[in-house]
Design a protein around this motif. Structure first.
Motif, PDB file in Angstrom:
ATOM      1  N   VAL A  81       0.846  -1.191   0.000  1.00 20.20           N
ATOM      2  CA  VAL A  81       0.000   0.000   0.000  1.00 20.20           C
ATOM      3  C   VAL A  81       0.880   1.238   0.000  1.00 20.20           C
ATOM      4  N   VAL A  82       0.574   2.174  -0.880  1.00 19.08           N
ATOM      5  CA  VAL A  82       1.207   3.492  -0.838  1.00 19.08           C
ATOM      6  C   VAL A  82       0.191   4.424  -0.201  1.00 19.08           C
ATOM      7  N   PHE A  83       0.521   4.919   0.968  1.00 19.25           N
ATOM      8  CA  PHE A  83      -0.403   5.781   1.692  1.00 19.25           C
ATOM      9  C   PHE A  83      -0.377   7.197   1.132  1.00 19.25           C
ATOM     10  N   GLN A  84      -1.409   7.965   1.475  1.00 16.54           N
ATOM     11  CA  GLN A  84      -1.529   9.336   1.007  1.00 16.54           C
ATOM     12  C   GLN A  84      -0.332  10.171   1.450  1.00 16.54           C
ATOM     13  N   ASP A  85       0.161   9.934   2.662  1.00 19.93           N
ATOM     14  CA  ASP A  85       1.326  10.654   3.187  1.00 19.93           C
ATOM     15  C   ASP A  85       2.525   9.713   3.143  1.00 19.93           C
ATOM     16  N   PRO A  86       3.323   9.781   2.070  1.00 19.96           N
ATOM     17  CA  PRO A  86       4.429   8.820   1.948  1.00 19.96           C
ATOM     18  C   PRO A  86       5.472   8.953   3.058  1.00 19.96           C
ATOM     19  N   ASP A  87       5.610  10.138   3.661  1.00 23.10           N
ATOM     20  CA  ASP A  87       6.592  10.303   4.742  1.00 23.10           C
ATOM     21  C   ASP A  87       6.355   9.312   5.871  1.00 23.10           C
ATOM     22  N   ILE A 134      15.908  12.045   1.477  1.00 20.56           N
ATOM     23  CA  ILE A 134      14.464  11.938   1.258  1.00 20.56           C
ATOM     24  C   ILE A 134      13.761  13.238   1.636  1.00 20.56           C
ATOM     25  N   ARG A 135      14.205  13.898   2.691  1.00 25.29           N
ATOM     26  CA  ARG A 135      13.537  15.121   3.153  1.00 25.29           C
ATOM     27  C   ARG A 135      13.569  16.238   2.123  1.00 25.29           C
ATOM     28  N   THR A 136      14.458  16.157   1.124  1.00 28.15           N
ATOM     29  CA  THR A 136      14.552  17.213   0.107  1.00 28.15           C
ATOM     30  C   THR A 136      13.669  16.939  -1.118  1.00 28.15           C
ATOM     31  N   LEU A 137      13.028  15.780  -1.157  1.00 22.29           N
ATOM     32  CA  LEU A 137      12.174  15.436  -2.296  1.00 22.29           C
ATOM     33  C   LEU A 137      10.836  16.164  -2.204  1.00 22.29           C
ATOM     34  N   SER A 138      10.241  16.419  -3.363  1.00 20.64           N
ATOM     35  CA  SER A 138       8.893  16.988  -3.404  1.00 20.64           C
ATOM     36  C   SER A 138       7.892  15.906  -3.003  1.00 20.64           C
ATOM     37  N   GLY A 139       6.650  16.306  -2.793  1.00 20.51           N
ATOM     38  CA  GLY A 139       5.612  15.333  -2.435  1.00 20.51           C
ATOM     39  C   GLY A 139       5.441  14.258  -3.496  1.00 20.51           C
ATOM     40  N   GLY A 140       5.451  14.667  -4.768  1.00 21.45           N
ATOM     41  CA  GLY A 140       5.316  13.700  -5.858  1.00 21.45           C
ATOM     42  C   GLY A 140       6.502  12.762  -5.945  1.00 21.45           C
ATOM     43  N   GLN A 141       7.694  13.297  -5.707  1.00 20.88           N
ATOM     44  CA  GLN A 141       8.888  12.452  -5.727  1.00 20.88           C
ATOM     45  C   GLN A 141       8.852  11.445  -4.578  1.00 20.88           C
ATOM     46  N   LYS A 142       8.337  11.863  -3.438  1.00 24.47           N
ATOM     47  CA  LYS A 142       8.209  10.937  -2.308  1.00 24.47           C
ATOM     48  C   LYS A 142       7.210   9.832  -2.625  1.00 24.47           C
ATOM     49  N   GLN A 143       6.122  10.180  -3.323  1.00 31.14           N
ATOM     50  CA  GLN A 143       5.170   9.141  -3.737  1.00 31.14           C
ATOM     51  C   GLN A 143       5.856   8.135  -4.668  1.00 31.14           C
ATOM     52  N   ARG A 144       6.687   8.647  -5.579  1.00 35.26           N
ATOM     53  CA  ARG A 144       7.412   7.765  -6.499  1.00 35.26           C
ATOM     54  C   ARG A 144       8.380   6.859  -5.738  1.00 35.26           C
ATOM     55  N   LEU A 145       9.044   7.412  -4.743  1.00 31.63           N
ATOM     56  CA  LEU A 145       9.958   6.606  -3.932  1.00 31.63           C
ATOM     57  C   LEU A 145       9.185   5.518  -3.184  1.00 31.63           C
ATOM     58  N   ALA A 146       8.027   5.874  -2.638  1.00 30.65           N
ATOM     59  CA  ALA A 146       7.211   4.881  -1.938  1.00 30.65           C
ATOM     60  C   ALA A 146       6.816   3.750  -2.892  1.00 30.65           C
TER      61      ALA A 146
END
Length: 159
Positions: A81-87, A134-146
């Motif tokens: 599952v990729v959650f809405q908040d990837p952090d 990871i903290r420097t990624l945008s929200g979309g990039q974090k979703q991609r990482l997840a």
């Protein structure tokens, strides 16, 4: 509840109600998802999309105790599952470390990891971000990482 991979998902006559509420979240919900089929779940806030995904991925009842009944419930044993908040899904500092963590959990040999990490990052469009915090990624990039981390764990179904 039966759990099997490669036979699809079956939900028949699902009834679910959160404790302390008067309204049922689901009442007689039925559907089937065939292996390899892609579906889109849409609806207004509060209609039960997240609850359904938690049930399909066995977060309910393994992690959250929510009473439900179904005439038939066939769920996969391997889901992601990729959650809405990837952090909320990350535990490492660097992009490559996060993907490696998923691979380590699957006992991938260390000498294969670099190649697989690069392949996964390329797949999700993060090829040039391997050593990025990871903290420097945008929200979309974090979703991609997840998504890359999820793919690294090789689930049969991805939600």
């Amino acid at each position: 509840m039966r759990s099997k991979d490669n036979i699809g998902i079956t939900v028949e006559n699902l009834r679910l109600k959160y404790p302390g509420t008067s309204r049922k979240q689901f009442d007689k919900l039925s559907f089937r998802i065939e292996p390899g089929e892609k579906i889109l779940i849409v609806g207004p806030s509060g209609c039960g999309k997240s609850t359904l995904l938690q049930l399909l991925s066995s977060i309910i009842p393994r992690s959250y105790s929510v009473p439900f009944k179904a005439d038939e419930l066939v769920l996969p044993t391997s889901t992601g599952v990729v959650f809405q908040d990837p952090d909320s899904q990350f535990c490492m500092n660097l992009v490559c470390e996060e993907v490696a963590f998923s691979l380590e959990n699957n006992r991938v040999p260390a000498d294969e990891m670099d190649r697989i990490i690069l392949e996964l990052l390329r797949t999700v469009g993060l090829r040039n971000f391997k050593e990025q915090p990871i903290r420097t990624l945008s929200g979309g990039q974090k979703q991609r990482l997840a998504i890359a981390c999820l793919l690294a764990s090789s689930p049969f179904y991805v939600f």
